[in-house]
Write a protein that holds these residues in place. Structure first.
Motif, PDB file in Angstrom:
ATOM      1  N   MET A   1       0.828  -1.180   0.000  1.00 30.49           N
ATOM      2  CA  MET A   1       0.000   0.000   0.000  1.00 30.49           C
ATOM      3  C   MET A   1       0.872   1.242   0.000  1.00 30.49           C
ATOM      4  N   SER A   2       0.420   2.198  -0.750  1.00 31.61           N
ATOM      5  CA  SER A   2       1.162   3.453  -0.780  1.00 31.61           C
ATOM      6  C   SER A   2       0.471   4.473   0.125  1.00 31.61           C
ATOM      7  N   ALA A   3       1.230   5.400   0.582  1.00 30.39           N
ATOM      8  CA  ALA A   3       0.697   6.441   1.459  1.00 30.39           C
ATOM      9  C   ALA A   3      -0.172   7.393   0.643  1.00 30.39           C
ATOM     10  N   PRO A   4      -1.221   7.943   1.255  1.00 32.17           N
ATOM     11  CA  PRO A   4      -2.060   8.897   0.514  1.00 32.17           C
ATOM     12  C   PRO A   4      -1.252  10.155   0.186  1.00 32.17           C
ATOM     13  N   PRO A   5      -1.601  10.793  -0.924  1.00 36.89           N
ATOM     14  CA  PRO A   5      -0.848  12.006  -1.288  1.00 36.89           C
ATOM     15  C   PRO A   5      -1.068  13.099  -0.251  1.00 36.89           C
ATOM     16  N   PRO A   6      -0.094  13.934  -0.060  1.00 31.82           N
ATOM     17  CA  PRO A   6      -0.257  15.014   0.923  1.00 31.82           C
ATOM     18  C   PRO A   6      -1.356  15.977   0.478  1.00 31.82           C
ATOM     19  N   ALA A   7      -2.027  16.561   1.460  1.00 31.44           N
ATOM     20  CA  ALA A   7      -3.135  17.478   1.173  1.00 31.44           C
ATOM     21  C   ALA A   7      -2.647  18.755   0.504  1.00 31.44           C
ATOM     22  N   SER A   8      -1.406  19.094   0.729  1.00 27.81           N
ATOM     23  CA  SER A   8      -0.880  20.325   0.187  1.00 27.81           C
ATOM     24  C   SER A   8       0.497  20.068  -0.413  1.00 27.81           C
ATOM     25  N   THR A   9       0.687  20.577  -1.600  1.00 26.85           N
ATOM     26  CA  THR A   9       1.989  20.477  -2.240  1.00 26.85           C
ATOM     27  C   THR A   9       2.470  21.889  -2.540  1.00 26.85           C
ATOM     28  N   PRO A  10       3.755  22.054  -2.727  1.00 25.77           N
ATOM     29  CA  PRO A  10       4.238  23.411  -3.047  1.00 25.77           C
ATOM     30  C   PRO A  10       3.565  23.989  -4.289  1.00 25.77           C
ATOM     31  N   ARG A  11       3.324  23.150  -5.294  1.00 23.15           N
ATOM     32  CA  ARG A  11       2.683  23.634  -6.524  1.00 23.15           C
ATOM     33  C   ARG A  11       1.250  24.087  -6.244  1.00 23.15           C
ATOM     34  N   LEU A  12       0.520  23.288  -5.454  1.00 22.40           N
ATOM     35  CA  LEU A  12      -0.856  23.641  -5.122  1.00 22.40           C
ATOM     36  C   LEU A  12      -0.904  24.924  -4.287  1.00 22.40           C
ATOM     37  N   ASP A  13       0.014  25.045  -3.346  1.00 21.33           N
ATOM     38  CA  ASP A  13       0.090  26.262  -2.537  1.00 21.33           C
ATOM     39  C   ASP A  13       0.346  27.484  -3.416  1.00 21.33           C
ATOM     40  N   LEU A  14       1.239  27.334  -4.380  1.00 25.56           N
ATOM     41  CA  LEU A  14       1.545  28.437  -5.287  1.00 25.56           C
ATOM     42  C   LEU A  14       0.320  28.815  -6.110  1.00 25.56           C
ATOM     43  N   LEU A  15      -0.407  27.824  -6.608  1.00 24.20           N
ATOM     44  CA  LEU A  15      -1.608  28.113  -7.398  1.00 24.20           C
ATOM     45  C   LEU A  15      -2.666  28.826  -6.557  1.00 24.20           C
ATOM     46  N   ARG A  16      -2.852  28.396  -5.305  1.00 25.28           N
ATOM     47  CA  ARG A  16      -3.816  29.065  -4.421  1.00 25.28           C
ATOM     48  C   ARG A  16      -3.389  30.499  -4.147  1.00 25.28           C
ATOM     49  N   PHE A  17      -2.106  30.679  -3.916  1.00 21.46           N
ATOM     50  CA  PHE A  17      -1.588  32.028  -3.677  1.00 21.46           C
ATOM     51  C   PHE A  17      -1.828  32.922  -4.888  1.00 21.46           C
ATOM     52  N   LEU A  18      -1.541  32.406  -6.080  1.00 27.02           N
ATOM     53  CA  LEU A  18      -1.732  33.199  -7.295  1.00 27.02           C
ATOM     54  C   LEU A  18      -3.205  33.532  -7.521  1.00 27.02           C
ATOM     55  N   GLU A  19      -4.093  32.608  -7.182  1.00 26.44           N
ATOM     56  CA  GLU A  19      -5.527  32.886  -7.306  1.00 26.44           C
ATOM     57  C   GLU A  19      -5.948  34.014  -6.363  1.00 26.44           C
ATOM     58  N   ARG A  20      -5.420  33.992  -5.135  1.00 28.51           N
ATOM     59  CA  ARG A  20      -5.752  35.057  -4.178  1.00 28.51           C
ATOM     60  C   ARG A  20      -5.226  36.404  -4.653  1.00 28.51           C
ATOM     61  N   VAL A  21      -4.008  36.409  -5.179  1.00 29.33           N
ATOM     62  CA  VAL A  21      -3.424  37.661  -5.676  1.00 29.33           C
ATOM     63  C   VAL A  21      -4.233  38.188  -6.859  1.00 29.33           C
ATOM     64  N   GLN A  22      -4.618  37.276  -7.761  1.00 25.31           N
ATOM     65  CA  GLN A  22      -5.390  37.691  -8.931  1.00 25.31           C
ATOM     66  C   GLN A  22      -6.748  38.246  -8.497  1.00 25.31           C
ATOM     67  N   GLU A  23      -7.412  37.589  -7.537  1.00 24.18           N
ATOM     68  CA  GLU A  23      -8.703  38.071  -7.065  1.00 24.18           C
ATOM     69  C   GLU A  23      -8.559  39.442  -6.398  1.00 24.18           C
ATOM     70  N   ARG A  24      -7.496  39.621  -5.614  1.00 27.09           N
ATOM     71  CA  ARG A  24      -7.252  40.907  -4.960  1.00 27.09           C
ATOM     72  C   ARG A  24      -7.049  42.007  -6.007  1.00 27.09           C
ATOM     73  N   ASP A  25      -6.267  41.704  -7.034  1.00 23.06           N
ATOM     74  CA  ASP A  25      -6.022  42.692  -8.083  1.00 23.06           C
ATOM     75  C   ASP A  25      -7.297  43.013  -8.854  1.00 23.06           C
ATOM     76  N   LEU A  26      -8.123  41.997  -9.104  1.00 23.68           N
ATOM     77  CA  LEU A  26      -9.397  42.241  -9.783  1.00 23.68           C
ATOM     78  C   LEU A  26     -10.298  43.133  -8.939  1.00 23.68           C
ATOM     79  N   GLN A  27     -10.311  42.892  -7.631  1.00 27.16           N
ATOM     80  CA  GLN A  27     -11.139  43.722  -6.755  1.00 27.16           C
ATOM     81  C   GLN A  27     -10.644  45.160  -6.733  1.00 27.16           C
ATOM     82  N   ARG A  28      -9.332  45.334  -6.714  1.00 32.12           N
ATOM     83  CA  ARG A  28      -8.784  46.693  -6.761  1.00 32.12           C
ATOM     84  C   ARG A  28      -9.175  47.383  -8.055  1.00 32.12           C
ATOM     85  N   THR A  29      -9.167  46.645  -9.163  1.00 30.70           N
ATOM     86  CA  THR A  29      -9.562  47.217 -10.449  1.00 30.70           C
ATOM     87  C   THR A  29     -11.033  47.603 -10.427  1.00 30.70           C
TER      88      THR A  29
END
Length: 78
Positions: A1-29
């Motif tokens: 049996m293999s271990a379940p994948p981690p809930a968070s990966t550096p790539r996923l964290d980066l994508l979430r961060f970029l989504e938050r930044v993009q949403e913030r910039d859209l709101q400022r616009t």
């Protein structure tokens, strides 16, 4: 049996961060566009104050005082 994948990966964290930044910039616009529309509306209302539109006042201080009075009058009428 293999271990379940981690809930968070550096790539996923980066994508979430970029989504938050993009949403913030859209709101400022969106906020900037709303502010610009309000300024255009207020400019139209200030044109009714002919003395301000043509700037008959001799000094900048008197002109600014008139601008403040007009803004207060427009604001209180709403």
């Amino acid at each position: 049996m293999s271990a379940p994948p981690p809930a968070s990966t550096p790539r996923l964290d980066l994508l979430r961060f970029l989504e938050r930044v993009q949403e913030r910039d859209l709101q400022r616009t969106r906020d900037w566009i709303a502010t610009e529309e309000q300024l255009i509306s207020a400019q139209g209302e200030l044109k009714q104050w002919h003395g301000l539109a043509t700037r008959y006042d001799k000094t900048a201080t008197i002109y600014l005082a008139g601008l403040h009075l007009a803004a207060i009058a427009i604001w209180s009428a709403r």
